[in-house]
Design a protein around this motif. Structure first.
Motif, PDB file in Angstrom:
ATOM      1  N   MET A  49       0.840  -1.206   0.000  1.00 45.97           N
ATOM      2  CA  MET A  49       0.000   0.000   0.000  1.00 45.97           C
ATOM      3  C   MET A  49       0.870   1.250   0.000  1.00 45.97           C
ATOM      4  O   MET A  49       0.563   2.234  -0.683  1.00 45.97           O
ATOM      5  CB  MET A  49      -0.941  -0.001   1.207  1.00 45.97           C
ATOM      6  N   ILE A  50       1.956   1.233   0.745  1.00 43.99           N
ATOM      7  CA  ILE A  50       2.891   2.362   0.743  1.00 43.99           C
ATOM      8  C   ILE A  50       3.445   2.567  -0.657  1.00 43.99           C
ATOM      9  O   ILE A  50       3.480   3.689  -1.172  1.00 43.99           O
ATOM     10  CB  ILE A  50       4.037   2.126   1.762  1.00 43.99           C
ATOM     11  N   TRP A  51       3.859   1.482  -1.286  1.00 40.17           N
ATOM     12  CA  TRP A  51       4.431   1.589  -2.628  1.00 40.17           C
ATOM     13  C   TRP A  51       3.392   2.103  -3.631  1.00 40.17           C
ATOM     14  O   TRP A  51       3.712   2.931  -4.474  1.00 40.17           O
ATOM     15  CB  TRP A  51       4.979   0.231  -3.068  1.00 40.17           C
ATOM     16  N   ILE A  52       2.160   1.621  -3.528  1.00 37.52           N
ATOM     17  CA  ILE A  52       1.111   2.094  -4.444  1.00 37.52           C
ATOM     18  C   ILE A  52       0.855   3.579  -4.239  1.00 37.52           C
ATOM     19  O   ILE A  52       0.727   4.340  -5.200  1.00 37.52           O
ATOM     20  CB  ILE A  52      -0.195   1.290  -4.247  1.00 37.52           C
ATOM     21  N   GLY A  53       0.786   4.006  -2.988  1.00 39.70           N
ATOM     22  CA  GLY A  53       0.521   5.420  -2.709  1.00 39.70           C
ATOM     23  C   GLY A  53       1.618   6.333  -3.211  1.00 39.70           C
ATOM     24  O   GLY A  53       1.355   7.350  -3.865  1.00 39.70           O
ATOM     25  N   VAL A  54       2.865   5.966  -2.939  1.00 45.49           N
ATOM     26  CA  VAL A  54       3.980   6.840  -3.308  1.00 45.49           C
ATOM     27  C   VAL A  54       4.237   6.790  -4.811  1.00 45.49           C
ATOM     28  O   VAL A  54       4.429   7.832  -5.450  1.00 45.49           O
ATOM     29  CB  VAL A  54       5.239   6.472  -2.490  1.00 45.49           C
ATOM     30  N   LEU A  55       4.252   5.598  -5.395  1.00 42.51           N
ATOM     31  CA  LEU A  55       4.441   5.500  -6.846  1.00 42.51           C
ATOM     32  C   LEU A  55       3.233   6.074  -7.598  1.00 42.51           C
ATOM     33  O   LEU A  55       3.386   6.670  -8.654  1.00 42.51           O
ATOM     34  CB  LEU A  55       4.646   4.046  -7.269  1.00 42.51           C
ATOM     35  N   GLY A  56       2.055   5.877  -7.031  1.00 41.50           N
ATOM     36  CA  GLY A  56       0.852   6.449  -7.637  1.00 41.50           C
ATOM     37  C   GLY A  56       0.906   7.963  -7.668  1.00 41.50           C
ATOM     38  O   GLY A  56       0.446   8.588  -8.632  1.00 41.50           O
TER      39      GLY A  56
END
Length: 152
Positions: A49-56
């Motif tokens: 979820m962290i990766w999706i939020g930041v990359l998103g």
């Protein structure tokens, strides 16, 4: 170049989201069907979820689809709107440079030096946090590209 980065970033986000959905489904299955919940799925879902939020955020920034308050610029003439866009873009670049790239790199470095590992997965937390400076570099690339396009 920008289109290639967009394509890779979009596919990466789809892949991460797919892994996260499978991970959460596995967690639900093991909890309610087998009665013995998997120990790593909660932590993995959190990190994905962290990766999706930041990359998103980087992806949306590159597509210029982020949330913006545009009441002030819409009431100005075209020349002033362009100046405001340039100022806002420069401020975004500076913020991302200091918060994401420099701050994120320091977080990665400190986590690496301290040898911090996640409790369940036993992966280095530096690996989890590396997405912050990477995303910052992507956002900076997009915004510098936008600045070049504004001036031409």
């Amino acid at each position: 170049m920008r289109n290639k980065i967009d394509a890779v970033l979009g596919k990466t986000l789809v892949l991460i989201m797919s892994v996260m959905v499978i991970n959460v489904l596995w967690q639900v299955f093991t909890r309610y069907v087998t009665g013995n919940p998997s120990s790593f799925t909660d932590e993995l879902a959190r990190y994905l979820m962290i990766w999706i939020g930041v990359l998103g955020a980087a992806y949306v920034s590159g597509r210029n689809l982020h949330v913006a308050i545009d009441i002030l610029p819409l009431r100005q003439n075209e020349k002033t709107q362009k100046k405001l866009k340039i100022i806002v873009t420069i401020l975004v670049i500076l913020f991302v440079l200091f918060a994401f790239v420099i701050g994120g790199s320091r977080l990665v470095y400190i986590s690496y030096v301290l040898g911090q590992q996640s409790p369940a997965l036993q992966v280095p937390l530096a690996l989890v946090y590396i997405i912050i400076p990477i995303s910052g570099l992507l956002i900076m690339y997009y915004k510098i590209s936008d600045l070049k396009n504004m001036k031409s």
